[in-house]
Design a protein around this motif. Structure first.
Motif, PDB file in Angstrom:
ATOM      1  N   UNK A 328     -11.189  -5.917 -13.436  1.00 10.14           N
ATOM      2  CA  UNK A 328     -10.059  -5.050 -13.766  1.00 10.14           C
ATOM      3  C   UNK A 328      -9.239  -4.753 -12.516  1.00 10.14           C
ATOM      4  N   UNK A 329      -7.943  -5.000 -12.628  1.00 12.60           N
ATOM      5  CA  UNK A 329      -7.018  -4.836 -11.505  1.00 12.60           C
ATOM      6  C   UNK A 329      -5.963  -3.801 -11.890  1.00 12.60           C
ATOM      7  N   UNK A 330      -5.793  -2.763 -11.080  1.00 13.31           N
ATOM      8  CA  UNK A 330      -4.746  -1.771 -11.309  1.00 13.31           C
ATOM      9  C   UNK A 330      -3.443  -2.335 -10.748  1.00 13.31           C
ATOM     10  N   UNK A 331      -2.498  -2.620 -11.635  1.00 12.45           N
ATOM     11  CA  UNK A 331      -1.260  -3.284 -11.222  1.00 12.45           C
ATOM     12  C   UNK A 331      -0.526  -2.501 -10.154  1.00 12.45           C
ATOM     13  N   UNK A 332      -0.482  -1.176 -10.274  1.00 12.63           N
ATOM     14  CA  UNK A 332       0.253  -0.364  -9.309  1.00 12.63           C
ATOM     15  C   UNK A 332      -0.353  -0.462  -7.916  1.00 12.63           C
ATOM     16  N   UNK A 333      -1.685  -0.618  -7.835  1.00 15.38           N
ATOM     17  CA  UNK A 333      -2.331  -0.735  -6.525  1.00 15.38           C
ATOM     18  C   UNK A 333      -1.928  -2.035  -5.834  1.00 15.38           C
ATOM     19  N   UNK A 334      -1.845  -3.117  -6.600  1.00 16.14           N
ATOM     20  CA  UNK A 334      -1.424  -4.399  -6.026  1.00 16.14           C
ATOM     21  C   UNK A 334       0.043  -4.320  -5.601  1.00 16.14           C
ATOM     22  N   UNK A 335       0.876  -3.722  -6.434  1.00 13.69           N
ATOM     23  CA  UNK A 335       2.293  -3.585  -6.087  1.00 13.69           C
ATOM     24  C   UNK A 335       2.470  -2.752  -4.831  1.00 13.69           C
ATOM     25  N   UNK A 336       1.650  -1.709  -4.680  1.00 13.34           N
ATOM     26  CA  UNK A 336       1.750  -0.876  -3.493  1.00 13.34           C
ATOM     27  C   UNK A 336       1.441  -1.623  -2.216  1.00 13.34           C
ATOM     28  N   UNK A 337       0.499  -2.560  -2.281  1.00 20.40           N
ATOM     29  CA  UNK A 337       0.171  -3.382  -1.115  1.00 20.40           C
ATOM     30  C   UNK A 337       1.271  -4.400  -0.836  1.00 20.40           C
ATOM     31  N   UNK A 338       1.708  -5.110  -1.876  1.00 15.41           N
ATOM     32  CA  UNK A 338       2.726  -6.143  -1.671  1.00 15.41           C
ATOM     33  C   UNK A 338       4.052  -5.551  -1.185  1.00 15.41           C
ATOM     34  N   UNK A 339       4.325  -4.298  -1.571  1.00 13.06           N
ATOM     35  CA  UNK A 339       5.579  -3.669  -1.145  1.00 13.06           C
ATOM     36  C   UNK A 339       5.650  -3.495   0.370  1.00 13.06           C
ATOM     37  N   UNK A 340       4.497  -3.525   1.035  1.00 11.45           N
ATOM     38  CA  UNK A 340       4.473  -3.362   2.492  1.00 11.45           C
ATOM     39  C   UNK A 340       4.721  -4.677   3.237  1.00 11.45           C
ATOM     40  N   UNK A 341       4.736  -5.795   2.506  1.00 17.23           N
ATOM     41  CA  UNK A 341       4.967  -7.088   3.163  1.00 17.23           C
ATOM     42  C   UNK A 341       6.400  -7.134   3.694  1.00 17.23           C
ATOM     43  N   UNK A 342       6.609  -7.576   4.911  1.00 18.40           N
ATOM     44  CA  UNK A 342       7.950  -7.535   5.499  1.00 18.40           C
ATOM     45  C   UNK A 342       8.989  -8.395   4.792  1.00 18.40           C
ATOM     46  N   UNK A 343       8.554  -9.375   4.007  1.00 18.07           N
ATOM     47  CA  UNK A 343       9.496 -10.232   3.293  1.00 18.07           C
ATOM     48  C   UNK A 343       9.833  -9.716   1.892  1.00 18.07           C
ATOM     49  N   UNK A 344       9.273  -8.554   1.537  1.00 21.22           N
ATOM     50  CA  UNK A 344       9.445  -7.999   0.187  1.00 21.22           C
ATOM     51  C   UNK A 344      10.331  -6.761   0.237  1.00 21.22           C
ATOM     52  N   UNK A 345      11.416  -6.765  -0.545  1.00 22.49           N
ATOM     53  CA  UNK A 345      12.282  -5.587  -0.662  1.00 22.49           C
ATOM     54  C   UNK A 345      11.860  -4.701  -1.816  1.00 22.49           C
ATOM     55  N   UNK A 346      11.440  -5.301  -2.902  1.00 25.91           N
ATOM     56  CA  UNK A 346      10.982  -4.549  -4.073  1.00 25.91           C
ATOM     57  C   UNK A 346      10.023  -5.432  -4.846  1.00 25.91           C
ATOM     58  N   UNK A 347       9.099  -4.810  -5.607  1.00 26.96           N
ATOM     59  CA  UNK A 347       8.083  -5.592  -6.282  1.00 26.96           C
ATOM     60  C   UNK A 347       7.538  -4.821  -7.474  1.00 26.96           C
ATOM     61  N   UNK A 348       7.160  -5.556  -8.497  1.00 22.23           N
ATOM     62  CA  UNK A 348       6.394  -5.031  -9.626  1.00 22.23           C
ATOM     63  C   UNK A 348       5.304  -6.039  -9.944  1.00 22.23           C
ATOM     64  N   UNK A 349       4.209  -5.544 -10.480  1.00 24.37           N
ATOM     65  CA  UNK A 349       3.074  -6.404 -10.819  1.00 24.37           C
ATOM     66  C   UNK A 349       2.708  -6.173 -12.275  1.00 24.37           C
ATOM     67  N   UNK A 350       2.555  -7.258 -13.026  1.00 28.81           N
ATOM     68  CA  UNK A 350       2.181  -7.182 -14.440  1.00 28.81           C
ATOM     69  C   UNK A 350       1.150  -8.264 -14.735  1.00 28.81           C
TER      70      UNK A 350
END
Length: 419
Positions: A328-350
């Motif tokens: 089980x993966x909490x989508x918001x937790x993954x999005x919160x990590x990916x949002x910190x990547x320097x090449x990412x301006x905005x992100x959602x995970x589904x």
């Protein structure tokens, strides 16, 4: 209490009106018991709610006409249409007492003075916009109402307090607005992108983050701590439970009864000890104990949370948990990590259906530089350094902007279906 003799219960009037003085007057009359209960709806998105919630009357700019729907319980002042990302609209029934308790506690927490004005640039058909009107009434002022969000108009409005969603705040920051002009910026409705709140606070502006839903009369937790009279606890399965005078009285269903009650459980947090948006009950003609939004006097949200150092931390929605390969993966937790990547301006995970894994973790990314977007391998490596390996995205979709719902939240259903 105002009555229409043809309806033994309190009539429900749908306000299919643009934001403005007439809508404000109707809300004020409903709260004072001097008019019918009101169902505020955007003229651009009223059809589904009118069909599902069946008001007694409908008011438009052309006047008031009768409709075939039944009334509401006598103490209900406002019904908010909400359906989340799926399903027919449900009507969240709110009493004047609940709305007033919420607004009073909000004004007290913010130390807002009588006579200070609020800017309403959120739709009054959503509880966040509605509560701006209620706070204005309690503060003895008329709100400054904008019919749409315009960053320049917001910056020049002259109001002391404003309620925003993160997308609006981000647009103000992009345009270099001096946000110190506001005594308070209430921020809710969705999780802000990393660094946004910190950057605005560093500029000298006051940002107060909020968590709540239509069922809690709007934000009931400010900066992680519950408002006066609000109690929080975490159920054994991680869901956030809320109790207090701000809770709704049931769902409007023209053909079914409201929720029943069960019994609570889990770790608790009360006002004084420390502690968005959005929760949904189940569709149907009612709720069985343990299977609906009520557990005794507690409202069981659809959000997962934890109480850490006396404050509530919202982890994500329970129905946004992705089951991939039995994990089980909490989508918001993954999005919160990916949002910190320097090449990412905005992100959602589904989650997306997958023949082998059941669901695959899909990252939908707005690149910081469209000419140099991140690759799936880069994002997977970045995730694996910070999350369990099974939580790393298996698919990547690049967009120029994330689709938004009318209330400013990301349209996750559209991302799941690819529409």
């Amino acid at each position: 209490m105002w009555r229409n003799p043809s309806h033994p219960d309190r009539p429900l009037r749908a306000l299919v009106l643009p934001p403005g003085p007439r809508l404000f007057e109707a809300v004020a009359a409903a709260l004072a018991g001097e008019g019918p209960a009101v169902l505020p709806l955007s003229p651009d998105h009223a059809g589904a709610a009118l069909r599902s919630l069946r008001p007694t009357e409908i008011e438009t700019v052309d006047g008031v006409r009768q409709a075939a729907g039944p009334g509401v319980p006598a103490d209900v002042a406002v019904v908010i249409a909400t359906s989340g990302s799926t399903g027919a609209p449900k009507g969240v029934m709110l009493t004047a007492a609940a709305l007033t308790a919420s607004a009073t506690a909000s004004l007290r927490r913010l130390e807002a003075s009588p006579g200070q004005r609020w800017l309403c640039c959120l739709p009054p058909s959503h509880v966040s916009g509605l509560q701006v009107l209620v706070r204005s009434l309690l503060g003895g002022t008329e709100p400054i109402i904008h019919d749409r969000f315009d960053p320049e108009a917001v910056a020049a409005c002259g109001a002391e307090h404003v309620s925003l969603v993160p997308t609006q705040l981000h647009r103000l920051v992009e345009r270099g607005a001096d946000l110190r002009a506001f005594a308070t910026i209430l921020l809710g409705g969705a999780a802000p992108r990393p660094g946004l709140v910190e950057a605005v606070r560093a500029s000298g502006a006051r940002v107060v983050t909020t968590y709540g839903s239509s069922e809690t009369s709007g934000g009931c937790v400010y900066d992680g701590r519950p408002l006066e009279g609000v109690d929080l606890r975490i159920r054994q399965d991680g869901r956030i439970l809320i109790a207090g005078p701000v809770l709704f009285s049931g769902y409007r269903r023209a053909d079914g009864p409201p929720a029943e009650h069960g019994s609570p459980g889990g770790d608790g947090l009360r006002d004084g000890q420390g502690s968005g948006d959005g929760s949904q009950g189940r569709d149907g003609d009612g709720f069985r104990d343990g299977d609906g939004p009520w557990e005794g006097s507690w409202f069981a949200t659809s959000d997962l949370g934890a109480i850490e150092n006396g404050r509530l931390r919202v982890l994500g929605r329970a129905d946004d948990v992705i089951n991939t390969g039995g994990e089980k993966v909490v989508a918001a937790a993954v999005a919160g990590v990916l949002a910190l990547h320097p090449l990412v301006a905005d992100v959602a995970v589904v989650g997306r259906p997958h023949p082998e894994w059941g669901e695959a973790v899909l990252a939908v990314v707005v690149p910081a530089d469209p000419a140099s977007p991140p690759t799936l391998d880069q994002l997977r490596a970045y995730s694996r350094d910070r999350l369990p390996a099974y939580a790393a995205p298996r698919e990547l979709r690049l967009l120029s902007a994330l689709p938004l719902l009318p209330n400013g939240k990301t349209d996750l259903a559209a991302l799941q279906t690819g529409t």
